[in-house]
Each structure stands twice: as structure tokens, then as C-alpha cells.
Design a protein around this motif. Structure first.
Motif, PDB file in Angstrom:
ATOM      1  N   UNK A 159      39.045  68.606  46.151  1.00  9.03           N
ATOM      2  CA  UNK A 159      39.890  69.771  45.890  1.00  9.03           C
ATOM      3  C   UNK A 159      39.793  70.208  44.430  1.00  9.03           C
ATOM      4  N   UNK A 160      39.679  69.247  43.513  1.00  9.13           N
ATOM      5  CA  UNK A 160      39.518  69.579  42.094  1.00  9.13           C
ATOM      6  C   UNK A 160      38.254  70.403  41.882  1.00  9.13           C
ATOM      7  N   UNK A 161      37.168  69.949  42.491  1.00  9.97           N
ATOM      8  CA  UNK A 161      35.885  70.637  42.326  1.00  9.97           C
ATOM      9  C   UNK A 161      35.950  72.013  42.968  1.00  9.97           C
ATOM     10  N   UNK A 162      36.491  72.106  44.164  1.00  7.09           N
ATOM     11  CA  UNK A 162      36.593  73.398  44.844  1.00  7.09           C
ATOM     12  C   UNK A 162      37.465  74.370  44.055  1.00  7.09           C
ATOM     13  N   UNK A 163      38.562  73.879  43.513  1.00  7.25           N
ATOM     14  CA  UNK A 163      39.461  74.729  42.731  1.00  7.25           C
ATOM     15  C   UNK A 163      38.750  75.260  41.491  1.00  7.25           C
ATOM     16  N   UNK A 164      38.012  74.392  40.810  1.00  7.53           N
ATOM     17  CA  UNK A 164      37.313  74.811  39.586  1.00  7.53           C
ATOM     18  C   UNK A 164      36.194  75.802  39.903  1.00  7.53           C
ATOM     19  N   UNK A 165      35.459  75.548  40.974  1.00  7.17           N
ATOM     20  CA  UNK A 165      34.418  76.496  41.377  1.00  7.17           C
ATOM     21  C   UNK A 165      35.023  77.851  41.730  1.00  7.17           C
ATOM     22  N   UNK A 166      36.157  77.848  42.403  1.00  7.72           N
ATOM     23  CA  UNK A 166      36.826  79.105  42.744  1.00  7.72           C
ATOM     24  C   UNK A 166      37.285  79.837  41.484  1.00  7.72           C
ATOM     25  N   UNK A 167      37.783  79.094  40.492  1.00  7.85           N
ATOM     26  CA  UNK A 167      38.187  79.723  39.231  1.00  7.85           C
ATOM     27  C   UNK A 167      36.997  80.382  38.559  1.00  7.85           C
ATOM     28  N   UNK A 168      35.848  79.714  38.581  1.00  2.19           N
ATOM     29  CA  UNK A 168      34.650  80.286  37.976  1.00  2.19           C
ATOM     30  C   UNK A 168      34.152  81.488  38.765  1.00  2.19           C
ATOM     31  N   UNK A 169      34.218  81.405  40.082  1.00  2.00           N
ATOM     32  CA  UNK A 169      33.706  82.487  40.920  1.00  2.00           C
ATOM     33  C   UNK A 169      34.585  83.731  40.871  1.00  2.00           C
ATOM     34  N   UNK A 170      35.893  83.557  40.767  1.00  7.78           N
ATOM     35  CA  UNK A 170      36.800  84.687  40.877  1.00  7.78           C
ATOM     36  C   UNK A 170      37.616  84.980  39.620  1.00  7.78           C
ATOM     37  N   UNK A 171      37.391  84.241  38.548  1.00  7.86           N
ATOM     38  CA  UNK A 171      38.164  84.418  37.320  1.00  7.86           C
ATOM     39  C   UNK A 171      37.903  85.750  36.627  1.00  7.86           C
ATOM     40  N   UNK A 172      38.816  86.128  35.779  1.00 10.10           N
ATOM     41  CA  UNK A 172      38.694  87.379  35.018  1.00 10.10           C
ATOM     42  C   UNK A 172      38.048  87.101  33.666  1.00 10.10           C
ATOM     43  N   UNK A 173      37.228  88.025  33.231  1.00 14.98           N
ATOM     44  CA  UNK A 173      36.496  87.882  31.970  1.00 14.98           C
ATOM     45  C   UNK A 173      37.182  88.606  30.811  1.00 14.98           C
ATOM     46  N   UNK A 174      38.402  89.042  30.994  1.00 18.40           N
ATOM     47  CA  UNK A 174      39.105  89.824  29.976  1.00 18.40           C
ATOM     48  C   UNK A 174      39.113  89.147  28.606  1.00 18.40           C
ATOM     49  N   UNK A 175      39.420  87.864  28.565  1.00 16.22           N
ATOM     50  CA  UNK A 175      39.509  87.166  27.286  1.00 16.22           C
ATOM     51  C   UNK A 175      38.142  87.006  26.629  1.00 16.22           C
ATOM     52  N   UNK A 176      37.099  86.898  27.426  1.00 13.24           N
ATOM     53  CA  UNK A 176      35.746  86.809  26.871  1.00 13.24           C
ATOM     54  C   UNK A 176      35.379  88.111  26.167  1.00 13.24           C
ATOM     55  N   UNK A 177      35.771  89.213  26.758  1.00 12.45           N
ATOM     56  CA  UNK A 177      35.531  90.526  26.142  1.00 12.45           C
ATOM     57  C   UNK A 177      36.387  90.677  24.896  1.00 12.45           C
ATOM     58  N   UNK A 178      37.631  90.258  24.987  1.00 12.45           N
ATOM     59  CA  UNK A 178      38.538  90.325  23.839  1.00 12.45           C
ATOM     60  C   UNK A 178      37.975  89.551  22.649  1.00 12.45           C
ATOM     61  N   UNK A 179      37.317  88.422  22.918  1.00  9.82           N
ATOM     62  CA  UNK A 179      36.732  87.603  21.865  1.00  9.82           C
ATOM     63  C   UNK A 179      35.772  88.406  20.988  1.00  9.82           C
TER      64      UNK A 179
END
Length: 106
Positions: free
Chosen positions: A22-42
Motif C-alpha cells: 500500500x505504501x508503494x501504491x500510494x507513492x506511485x499514485x502521488x507521482x502519477x496524479x500529483x500537481x506540479x504547481x510548486x515545481x513551477x513556483x520554484x
């Protein structure tokens, strides 16, 4: 703040050999569906507050001598592919991966 707590807990479980499917699946889902807003803000803000940014999707940042900025994020398709594989194989490949992380022979 919740994300940082979750990341610390995940790192602890990896160190202690308690990482779960579940830890691995949760992390993969975060990477697959996460928002890049903060990366752009950087790269756009003059002085971003780094401690407040979620840069987990960030893979690479390059700035040329002419001022151009290149931002690379993690490969979302690969994360989705891994999630799909986990769903199809019943976790057999994942179990081997987790055992390798925990230092157990496979």
C-alpha cells in the motif's frame, strides 16, 4: 504539513523493513496524479520558500547562461504503468522489490 509527516513515516518504514504494498501504491499514485504547481513556483518566484514547497515531482532543473529554465518532472506514465502492473500481477514483482529493499535475498 501532512505530506512531510507521511514522507518521514514512509522513510522510517523503509529503514525498518516495514514497507508495504500500500505504501508503494500510494507513492506511485502521488507521482502519477500529483500537481506540479510548486515545481513551477520554484523557478518563477524570486525567492520561493523552499520549506513550504512540495517538490516530490521534480526530477531536474536546469538554467542556461542565457536565463532559460528547463524543469523536468518524474515520468507520470511510468508511475501509471507500475500501478497497472501491481494491479495485474497480484504484487509478485512488488514483493521481490520490497524484499530487495529490506535486504532479504529473493
Amino acid at each position: 504539513m501532512e505530506q512531510r509527516h507521511t514522507d518521514k513515516e514512509l522513510k522510517r518504514r523503509i529503514r525498518t523493513g516495514e514497507l508495504t504494498r500500500e505504501d508503494v501504491a500510494r507513492r506511485l499514485a502521488q507521482l502519477a496524479f500529483g500537481k506540479a504547481n510548486d515545481c513551477v513556483r520554484l523557478v518563477l518566484e524570486e525567492e520561493p520558500e523552499l520549506k513550504k514547497l512540495d517538490l516530490s515531482l521534480l526530477s531536474e532543473v536546469k538554467r542556461s547562461d542565457k536565463g532559460a529554465v528547463e524543469v523536468r518532472l518524474v515520468d507520470r506514465l511510468k508511475a501509471l504503468e507500475q500501478l497497472a502492473l501491481m494491479a495485474q500481477d497480484g504484487g509478485q514483482d512488488l514483493e521481490s522489490f520490497l524484499n530487495a529493499l529490506q535486504g532479504e535475498g529473493g
